[in-house]
Design a protein around this motif. Structure first.
Motif, mmCIF file in Angstrom:
data_model
loop_
_atom_site.group_PDB
_atom_site.id
_atom_site.type_symbol
_atom_site.label_atom_id
_atom_site.label_comp_id
_atom_site.label_asym_id
_atom_site.label_seq_id
_atom_site.Cartn_x
_atom_site.Cartn_y
_atom_site.Cartn_z
ATOM 1 N N MET A 26 -18.217 33.199 35.621
ATOM 2 C CA MET A 26 -19.289 32.458 34.970
ATOM 3 C C MET A 26 -19.438 33.023 33.558
ATOM 4 N N ALA A 27 -19.397 32.148 32.561
ATOM 5 C CA ALA A 27 -19.547 32.559 31.168
ATOM 6 C C ALA A 27 -20.906 32.083 30.655
ATOM 7 N N ILE A 28 -21.698 33.015 30.152
ATOM 8 C CA ILE A 28 -23.047 32.730 29.669
ATOM 9 C C ILE A 28 -23.061 32.953 28.160
ATOM 10 N N PHE A 29 -23.340 31.889 27.402
ATOM 11 C CA PHE A 29 -23.290 31.946 25.947
ATOM 12 C C PHE A 29 -24.707 32.080 25.378
ATOM 13 N N PHE A 30 -24.974 33.215 24.767
ATOM 14 C CA PHE A 30 -26.278 33.496 24.186
ATOM 15 C C PHE A 30 -26.379 32.902 22.782
ATOM 16 N N GLN A 31 -27.588 32.491 22.417
ATOM 17 C CA GLN A 31 -27.827 31.922 21.102
ATOM 18 C C GLN A 31 -28.175 33.022 20.103
ATOM 19 N N GLY A 32 -27.603 32.927 18.909
ATOM 20 C CA GLY A 32 -27.902 33.883 17.850
ATOM 21 C C GLY A 32 -26.727 34.801 17.562
ATOM 22 N N CYS A 33 -26.393 34.944 16.267
ATOM 23 C CA CYS A 33 -25.292 35.825 15.870
ATOM 24 C C CYS A 33 -25.615 36.445 14.514
ATOM 25 N N ASN A 34 -25.222 37.700 14.323
ATOM 26 C CA ASN A 34 -25.458 38.377 13.049
ATOM 27 C C ASN A 34 -24.238 38.338 12.133
ATOM 28 N N PHE A 35 -23.155 37.698 12.565
ATOM 29 C CA PHE A 35 -22.015 37.415 11.697
ATOM 30 C C PHE A 35 -22.066 35.934 11.312
ATOM 31 N N ASN A 36 -21.439 35.616 10.196
ATOM 32 C CA ASN A 36 -21.305 34.219 9.783
ATOM 33 C C ASN A 36 -19.851 34.003 9.392
ATOM 34 N N CYS A 37 -18.978 34.006 10.384
ATOM 35 C CA CYS A 37 -17.534 33.958 10.152
ATOM 36 C C CYS A 37 -17.106 32.622 9.556
ATOM 37 N N GLU A 38 -16.233 32.693 8.588
ATOM 38 C CA GLU A 38 -15.744 31.474 7.956
ATOM 39 C C GLU A 38 -15.107 30.546 8.978
ATOM 40 N N TYR A 39 -14.392 31.111 9.933
ATOM 41 C CA TYR A 39 -13.671 30.285 10.907
ATOM 42 C C TYR A 39 -14.418 30.130 12.232
ATOM 43 N N CYS A 40 -15.714 30.368 12.242
ATOM 44 C CA CYS A 40 -16.476 30.279 13.485
ATOM 45 C C CYS A 40 -16.221 28.944 14.183
ATOM 46 N N HIS A 41 -15.853 29.019 15.468
ATOM 47 C CA HIS A 41 -15.525 27.814 16.230
ATOM 48 C C HIS A 41 -16.733 27.241 16.971
ATOM 49 N N ASN A 42 -17.846 27.953 16.969
ATOM 50 C CA ASN A 42 -19.082 27.404 17.548
ATOM 51 C C ASN A 42 -20.269 27.787 16.660
ATOM 52 N N PRO A 43 -20.280 27.290 15.408
ATOM 53 C CA PRO A 43 -21.327 27.673 14.446
ATOM 54 C C PRO A 43 -22.730 27.286 14.888
ATOM 55 N N GLU A 44 -22.842 26.351 15.830
ATOM 56 C CA GLU A 44 -24.165 25.954 16.315
ATOM 57 C C GLU A 44 -24.850 27.060 17.113
ATOM 58 N N THR A 45 -24.148 28.160 17.370
ATOM 59 C CA THR A 45 -24.744 29.284 18.106
ATOM 60 C C THR A 45 -25.245 30.388 17.178
#
Length: 285
Positions: A26-45
């Motif tokens: 089971m994969a649980i995806f938390f909201q919020g990130c302290n990086f802002n990667c140019e190639y982020c594949h799920n920027p909505e998180t």
């Protein structure tokens, strides 16, 4: 520590995944990130919803509504068209739910017989480390056969006493090493690389590093420097090294013009470089 009052913002839960650690998980995806990667594949998180209401206006199935100045998402009405996240200018999503530890335990309980463990990801899951530490502690009490993994960008100094409970309750970490040169890491993520490299060695030395991943971007990063140094760090250890081909899927449109995928030949050369420098278990994906 009590579970009372502990809540986490969750972007989504995948009940069965075979790409987020060993076995069916089971994969649980938390909201919020302290990086802002140019190639982020799920920027909505990356960010928390700012309640601008633009997404409500474009929702074709009326799955979003405003109640007490907050956006409420009705999962049963949602048609998963992603118009809400496409229009968002703040790298966020209205489709985020708050869960207590007990809420997530209930979800895990529904599929416990069919999974090998759980993996927390994101966003950056460790930003909600107190919640995860308690969740993992409860999972181990109820289902000691399930393993608990953390997928992380390595931004927190995990050898700090503050994160002791998280590290102790986690079976293994999966670490992204996005760049080795600090100036490249700053350009790519907006953050310095020091803590990432520190965690690479720390997790290796305590035997809790399951996997390292590096996304390979053509003509943007010194990919040989990344691969060579990661391989040396995990030399002769039973730690998997994933060399990941950059792909455009999910990346923000405005970022795509500067990012290019490497060729298959280049990836194979990097894998050989990793193996030459001691990486025992390599995988190109």
């Amino acid at each position: 520590m009590s579970n009372v009052g502990l809540k986490a913002k969750i972007n989504k839960i995948i009940k069965f995944s075979n790409v987020d650690g060993p076995g069916n998980r089971m994969a649980i995806f938390f909201q919020g990130c302290n990086f802002n990667c140019e190639y982020c594949h799920n920027p909505e998180t990356i960010n928390i919803c700012k309640e601008c209401y633009k997404c409500v206006e474009v929702c074709p199935s009326k799955a979003l509504e405003i109640y007490n100045s907050k956006i409420i998402w009705n999962k049963n009405l949602c048609c998963e068209c992603d118009q809400c996240t496409k229009i968002c200018k703040f790298d966020s999503s209205p489709k985020v739910n708050e869960y207590t530890v007990e809420d997530l335990l209930a979800e895990i309980g529904k599929v416990k017989a069919f999974i090998k463990g759980i993996t927390v990801s994101g966003g950056e899951s460790t930003l909600q480390y107190k919640f995860i530490a308690r969740l993992f502690s409860e999972v181990k009490k109820k289902w000691p056969n399930l393993t608990c993994f953390v997928d992380t960008n390595g931004s927190l100094n995990l050898d700090n006493i503050e994160y002791k409970e998280l590290v102790e309750n986690t079976d293994f970490f999966m670490l992204d090493v996005k760049a080795w040169d600090n100036s490249e890491h700053l350009l790519l993520t907006g953050k310095e690389v020091n803590s990432v490299i520190k965690n690479l060695y720390f997790l290796r030395d305590i035997g809790k590093l399951f996997e390292v991943r590096s996304v390979i971007v053509e003509n943007r990063l010194d990919n040989r420097l990344i691969v060579e140094n990661v391989a040396k760090a995990i030399s002769n250890k039973d730690i998997r090294y994933k060399i990941i081909k950059y792909r455009h899927f999910g990346v923000r449109e405005e970022m795509k013009s500067n990012l290019f995928s490497p060729t298959g030949i280049e990836l194979e050369e990097l894998e050989k470089l990793a193996q030459k420098n001691g990486a025992k278990n390599t995988l190109i994906i």
